[in-house]
Design a protein around this motif. Sequence first.
Motif, PDB file in Angstrom:
ATOM      1  N   UNK A  28      19.806  12.935  28.468  1.00 57.55           N
ATOM      2  CA  UNK A  28      19.073  12.249  27.307  1.00 57.55           C
ATOM      3  C   UNK A  28      17.683  11.505  28.232  1.00 57.55           C
ATOM      4  N   UNK A  75      14.696  13.841  29.562  1.00 58.07           N
ATOM      5  CA  UNK A  75      13.471  14.175  28.681  1.00 58.07           C
ATOM      6  C   UNK A  75      12.830  13.065  28.256  1.00 58.07           C
ATOM      7  N   UNK A 115       7.746  14.166  19.541  1.00 60.21           N
ATOM      8  CA  UNK A 115       7.687  15.316  19.125  1.00 60.21           C
ATOM      9  C   UNK A 115       8.713  16.201  19.682  1.00 60.21           C
ATOM     10  N   UNK A 116       9.117  16.176  20.910  1.00 57.19           N
ATOM     11  CA  UNK A 116      10.141  16.997  21.576  1.00 57.19           C
ATOM     12  C   UNK A 116      11.217  16.945  20.962  1.00 57.19           C
ATOM     13  N   UNK A 123      11.512  19.606  17.957  1.00 58.94           N
ATOM     14  CA  UNK A 123      11.796  21.020  18.442  1.00 58.94           C
ATOM     15  C   UNK A 123      13.224  21.421  18.518  1.00 58.94           C
ATOM     16  N   UNK A 127      20.903  19.924  19.489  1.00 59.37           N
ATOM     17  CA  UNK A 127      21.733  19.119  20.188  1.00 59.37           C
ATOM     18  C   UNK A 127      21.538  17.617  20.050  1.00 59.37           C
ATOM     19  N   UNK A 128      20.508  17.124  19.751  1.00 60.73           N
ATOM     20  CA  UNK A 128      20.343  15.763  19.491  1.00 60.73           C
ATOM     21  C   UNK A 128      21.226  15.349  18.199  1.00 60.73           C
ATOM     22  N   UNK A 135      15.457  23.968  20.293  1.00 56.62           N
ATOM     23  CA  UNK A 135      16.912  23.832  19.904  1.00 56.62           C
ATOM     24  C   UNK A 135      17.265  22.332  20.341  1.00 56.62           C
ATOM     25  N   UNK A 136      16.305  21.671  20.862  1.00 55.83           N
ATOM     26  CA  UNK A 136      16.411  20.108  21.238  1.00 55.83           C
ATOM     27  C   UNK A 136      17.217  19.300  19.986  1.00 55.83           C
TER      28      UNK A 136
END
Lengths: 205, 154
Positions: free
Chosen positions: B123, B126, B67-68, B71, B77-78, B73-74
């Motif tokens: 990475x 999180x 889930x995160x 979201x 970046x991912x 702005x993650x």
Amino acid sequence: MKNLKPILGLMLLAILIFTVTSCRDTKKEDDHEMDQDDMEMEHDDMEMNDSSMNSSDNMAMDQNKSESDAIVVNYLELKNALVADNTEAAASSGKKVVSAFKAFDVAKYSEEEQKELNDIIEDAIEHAEHIAESAMDHQREHFEILSKDMADLVAITGTSKKLYQAYCPMFNDGKGAIWLSEFKEIKNPYYGSKMLTCGTVQKEV
Amino acid sequence: MIKGLKFLAIIALVALVVIQFVPAKRNQSDIVPASDFIASYNPPKEVESILRTSCYDCHSNNTNYPWYNKIQPVAMFLEDHIEHGKEEFNFNEFGEYSDRRKMSKLKSFISQVEQDEMPLDSYTLIHRSAKVSNAEKELVLTWVNQLQDSLRNQ
């Protein structure tokens, strides 16, 4: 209404944490600016001219050689920057190696050679690009693979420069690594000043 | 003073909500191509699972999205990471690399993992499950080293 403040504070904190921790590219640009007193690189350009080029009767061949020479010259410049522990100079030479490889034309070679050359070029460009943007230890790691590519390239194209293939047995966890040099005398690009004269000449290229 | 803070917090909250509407490209594909690394070289189960959880998210055409990761702005970046990661080394396309490139990719793989450069700290911070223990590192490296030797002798 009283507990609104801490809740809002928490939200703010959460937002902050998200923004800060989200995987951002953490390029460690610890460019150790090694102000190495401008490397006393003995550019032996003289050697280039007097190497009695075995008067080839084939013009095309000559042209090929000079094209690979552009790569060789830039590679040697990069090698010397690593010998001098100069990250910045190595990075800028890395860029030049990239453009020299990109400018190299394989059209004159046989189909089989072309395939091999294209593989070499593709790989070499990637490593030279990394050298252009990495710290010293990574530059040296990529230089190792680049050197292998160079040796294979020169084996196909030949070069008008007199080159030596040298070998450092220690690098890469004792697996060893080669490099090409214009000097017979050992100046180790993998360890620079730490182990300048460590290594052996394997052969003349 | 408190009013100002409250105002700021509301702005930030609104911004967080609004940013959720920035569309994120999903890196997802059900197809496992024949050129896939795991499919081609059949690593032991343990190694396979480490590769899948710690490497494949950014280095293949299929990312797992907890889930995160969805979201903003993650997600932004991912997305950036995945694009760059696949450019450097795409496990799904390993078979398409030339022999020379396979060797140099494996070499880079080994040195990156050995030096704890990969998986990226930012990475694993999180994504805790992607973190590799020393034992896992050892396991993967031993296997990749063997693979490297066998490819070299081909």
